[in-house]
Write a protein that holds these residues in place. Structure first.
Motif, PDB file in Angstrom:
ATOM      1  N   SER A 148      27.856 -56.660  19.835  1.00  0.00           N
ATOM      2  CA  SER A 148      27.334 -55.489  20.541  1.00  0.00           C
ATOM      3  C   SER A 148      26.165 -55.860  21.459  1.00  0.00           C
ATOM      4  O   SER A 148      25.520 -56.888  21.268  1.00  0.00           O
ATOM      5  N   PRO A 149      25.888 -55.000  22.457  1.00  0.00           N
ATOM      6  CA  PRO A 149      24.835 -55.271  23.442  1.00  0.00           C
ATOM      7  C   PRO A 149      23.505 -54.603  23.062  1.00  0.00           C
ATOM      8  O   PRO A 149      23.398 -53.976  22.005  1.00  0.00           O
ATOM      9  N   ASN A 151      21.734 -52.222  24.936  1.00  0.00           N
ATOM     10  CA  ASN A 151      21.282 -51.003  25.629  1.00  0.00           C
ATOM     11  C   ASN A 151      21.178 -49.786  24.706  1.00  0.00           C
ATOM     12  O   ASN A 151      20.239 -48.997  24.831  1.00  0.00           O
ATOM     13  N   TRP A 159      29.581 -47.501  16.941  1.00  0.00           N
ATOM     14  CA  TRP A 159      30.903 -47.487  17.590  1.00  0.00           C
ATOM     15  C   TRP A 159      31.768 -48.643  17.106  1.00  0.00           C
ATOM     16  O   TRP A 159      32.986 -48.528  17.031  1.00  0.00           O
ATOM     17  N   SER A 176      23.013 -57.678  19.695  1.00  0.00           N
ATOM     18  CA  SER A 176      22.244 -58.487  20.642  1.00  0.00           C
ATOM     19  C   SER A 176      21.023 -59.068  19.916  1.00  0.00           C
ATOM     20  O   SER A 176      20.354 -58.372  19.139  1.00  0.00           O
ATOM     21  N   GLY A 207      24.279 -65.547  21.461  1.00  0.00           N
ATOM     22  CA  GLY A 207      25.719 -65.517  21.684  1.00  0.00           C
ATOM     23  C   GLY A 207      26.399 -66.827  21.319  1.00  0.00           C
ATOM     24  O   GLY A 207      27.396 -66.837  20.595  1.00  0.00           O
ATOM     25  N   LEU A 208      25.830 -67.938  21.797  1.00  0.00           N
ATOM     26  CA  LEU A 208      26.503 -69.213  21.546  1.00  0.00           C
ATOM     27  C   LEU A 208      26.325 -69.672  20.097  1.00  0.00           C
ATOM     28  O   LEU A 208      27.205 -70.294  19.515  1.00  0.00           O
ATOM     29  N   GLY A 211      27.615 -65.656  18.012  1.00  0.00           N
ATOM     30  CA  GLY A 211      28.750 -64.895  18.550  1.00  0.00           C
ATOM     31  C   GLY A 211      29.996 -65.754  18.670  1.00  0.00           C
ATOM     32  O   GLY A 211      31.075 -65.385  18.180  1.00  0.00           O
ATOM     33  N   PHE A 225      34.443 -56.357  21.063  1.00  0.00           N
ATOM     34  CA  PHE A 225      33.291 -56.771  21.872  1.00  0.00           C
ATOM     35  C   PHE A 225      32.844 -55.648  22.791  1.00  0.00           C
ATOM     36  O   PHE A 225      33.665 -55.038  23.488  1.00  0.00           O
ATOM     37  N   GLY A 227      29.965 -55.412  25.867  1.00  0.00           N
ATOM     38  CA  GLY A 227      28.960 -56.164  26.613  1.00  0.00           C
ATOM     39  C   GLY A 227      29.409 -56.343  28.049  1.00  0.00           C
ATOM     40  O   GLY A 227      30.224 -55.559  28.561  1.00  0.00           O
ATOM     41  N   VAL A 231      30.847 -62.069  29.944  1.00  0.00           N
ATOM     42  CA  VAL A 231      30.925 -62.592  28.569  1.00  0.00           C
ATOM     43  C   VAL A 231      32.218 -62.112  27.906  1.00  0.00           C
ATOM     44  O   VAL A 231      32.867 -62.858  27.168  1.00  0.00           O
ATOM     45  N   GLY A 251      31.594 -53.813  31.455  1.00  0.00           N
ATOM     46  CA  GLY A 251      30.674 -53.172  32.393  1.00  0.00           C
ATOM     47  C   GLY A 251      31.284 -51.987  33.128  1.00  0.00           C
ATOM     48  O   GLY A 251      32.484 -51.714  33.040  1.00  0.00           O
ATOM     49  N   CYS A 283      26.412 -48.094  30.567  1.00  0.00           N
ATOM     50  CA  CYS A 283      27.621 -48.562  31.240  1.00  0.00           C
ATOM     51  C   CYS A 283      28.320 -47.454  32.008  1.00  0.00           C
ATOM     52  O   CYS A 283      29.115 -47.734  32.894  1.00  0.00           O
ATOM     53  N   LEU A 411      35.321 -47.524  34.318  1.00  0.00           N
ATOM     54  CA  LEU A 411      34.887 -47.001  33.016  1.00  0.00           C
ATOM     55  C   LEU A 411      34.698 -45.482  33.044  1.00  0.00           C
ATOM     56  O   LEU A 411      35.216 -44.772  32.179  1.00  0.00           O
ATOM     57  N   HIS A 449      36.054 -43.211  24.271  1.00  0.00           N
ATOM     58  CA  HIS A 449      35.274 -43.872  25.319  1.00  0.00           C
ATOM     59  C   HIS A 449      35.870 -45.257  25.514  1.00  0.00           C
ATOM     60  O   HIS A 449      36.035 -45.997  24.547  1.00  0.00           O
TER      61      HIS A 449
END
Ligand code: NAD
Length: 495
Positions: A148-149, A151, A159, A176, A207-208, A211, A225, A227, A231, A251, A283, A411, A449
């Protein structure tokens, strides 16, 4: 500051075995927590815990899973002020937004999926061949690796986790590394509600470091995923190597189409709220307003006037409308895009600067309004993810729809008009996962969504999310009892 345990594995907080990690308050630059990030070893432990918890969790009746999730929602309601305060500080968002949007949204999602757990749907069982009864079993997949990101940290954790576990899966979530704090509290509240250890695990790490090994782990049945598109593509490529199911929420670059019969004041207010929510780090934020030429100047004037009244300030102040961006690096990226647009001939009608009187180590940016950009420029085509609205004119309805569809993303979008035929056409022809009519942003737990094109695929929220997290198994039972079945004659006719 004492180190915190930033991992949640098998029902308990643990230290990570990876690199040291400092969690910041982006509005001030202060460190709010320190600890160690997750590493491949922690991924192994967390996936192992989720794997062990899976058979018993999947075997519970939907009713029992539902009861536990309702209790979880109750505990979250009790802890709502604490969750909102931490979310506000860690994500740099105003306390009003965290209190009135992020936290209640997550509680409502939790309650929704508690109920939805009992309503997995499928085709009615029936005798479709005349010789068999066919039925559908919807079965969980196993361990879901979720990413997850930053924001909406708590909402995104919800979610990802809620539909997965409601359907009987277990989850390892990697939030994140910038904003893990409320995801950890969310998982702790699940344990307090009686959800067994190992059903929900949270790995805080880069992430590396965390993730990538999670995506590649052979015991992870599916990768979910949310983000950036860049990515997301990498994650999909890694998952494809093992033919894993993937769900991608990427995005966006939402168009906001204002026809010449729209309620101008409603559209201007909608554009400001839609562009500035979460400092534009949304987003689905309104990023490109296309306004029919007769309304153009008036629309720009009203939006600039409203942006001027937006209060930027400390996130804990209930009067603050807009907080900071997630980091100074991200703020610099947003500012770079605005500056390049200016250099290319666009006009910055409002904002475009770091606001005065904000902490120097904070990441604030002014609400920004741009006109005079061209359709194929970076500022119109690429995700900015900051409080920046670009307004462009159009002449005909055909042109508006074509411009709305002319980015790689799909989106969300909105159309503003008092003419039902125009709005119906826009809702049909704009390529997006969601089209709002005379509004922009509201979401509800009952409705899906998710996007298309470079915004990804798959649905979050709503009963549609179960499509992502279940295997649909067809069970076909012979009802004739015959050894020699008529269809055998197609293959062989031995008597
Ligand atoms: P990001 O893509 O940089 O990071 C997202 C997550 O992926 C983070 O947890 C990160 O650590 C992890 N990650 C990074 N590299 C990885 C790798 N190689 N393997 C596995 N995981 C890796 O995105 P971000 O900057 O955190 O968030 C902003 C983006 O999220 C925006 O593009 C926004 O539009 C998108 N977003 C989309 C939705 C949606 O529902 N479509 C919702 C919220 C945010």
């Amino acid at each position: 500051m004492p180190e915190q345990h930033l991992q949640y594995i098998d029902g308990a907080r643990r230290a990570g075995s990876g690199a040291p990690l400092s969690i910041l308050a982006p509005a001030t630059g202060a460190i709010v927590a320190t600890g160690r990030g997750a590493h491949a070893d922690d991924v192994e432990t967390a996936v192992g815990a989720a794997r062990s918890a899976f058979p018993a969790w999947a075997a519970l009746t939907p009713g029992t899973r539902s009861d536990l999730m309702h209790e979880w929602a109750r505990i979250l309601r009790e802890r709502a002020p604490e969750l909102a305060a931490i979310e506000s500080v860690n994500a740099g968002k105003p306390i009003r937004l965290a209190t009135e949007f992020d936290v209640p949204g997550t509680i409502d999602n939790t309650a929704f999926f508690a109920g939805a757990a009992r309503h997995l749907e499928g085709k009615a069982a029936g005798e479709y061949s005349g010789e068999h009864t066919s039925s559908i079993r919807r079965e969980p997949l196993g361990v879901i690796g979720s990413i997850s990101p930053w924001n909406y940290p708590l909402q995104m954790a919800g979610w990802k986790i809620l539909p997965a576990i409601a359907a009987g899966n277990t989850v390892v979530l990697k939030p994140s590394e910038l904003t893990p704090l409320t995801s950890l509290l969310f998982a702790e509240a699940a344990t307090a509600a009686g959800i067994p250890a190992g059903v929900i695990n949270v790995l805080t790490g880069a992430g590396l470091d965390a993730g990538q090994p999670l995506v590649e782990h052979p015991a992870v049945a599916m990768v979910s995923f949310t983000g950036s598109t860049a990515v997301g593509r990498r994650v999909a490529a890694s998952a494809a190597g093992a033919a894993k199911r993937v769900h991608l929420e990427l995005g966006g670059k939402a168009p906001f189409v204002v026809f010449d019969d729209a309620d101008l004041e409603a559209a201007a207010r909608g554009a400001v709220a839609g562009a500035l929510i979460n400092a534009g780090q949304d987003c689905t934020a309104a990023t490109r307003a296309y306004v029919q030429r007769p309304l153009f100047e008036e629309f720009v004037g009203r939006v600039a006037h409203l942006m001027d009244q937006v209060r930027i300030g400390p996130v804990e102040d209930p009067d603050t409308d807009m907080g900071s961006l997630i980091s100074r690096a991200h703020r610099d990226k947003v500012h770079g895009m605005v500056e390049r647009a200016r250099t290319d001939g666009a006009k910055v009608v409002h904002g475009g600067r770091i606001p005065e009187h904000t902490p120097p180590a904070g990441a604030y940016y002014e609400p920004t309004l741009i006109t005079g950009a061209v359709q194929d420029s970076e500022i119109v085509q690429q995700e900015i993810f900051g409080p920046v609205l670009v307004v462009l004119p159009f002449d005909t309805d055909d042109e508006a729809i074509a411009l709305a569809n002319d980015t790689p993303y799909g989106l969300a979008a909105s159309a503003w008009s008092r003419d039902v035929f125009r709005t119906q056409r826009a809702s049909r022809e704009i390529q997006a996962g969601c089209v709002w009519i005379n509004d922009h942003i509201p979401i509800v737990s009952e409705m899906p969504h998710g996007g298309l094109k470079s915004s990804g695929f798959g649905k979050d929220m709503s009963a549609y999310a179960f499509e992502e997290y279940t295997n649909i198994k067809h069970v076909m039972s012979d009802i004739t009892g015959a050894a020699h079945k008529p269809w055998h004659d197609v293959i062989f006719r031995a008597r």
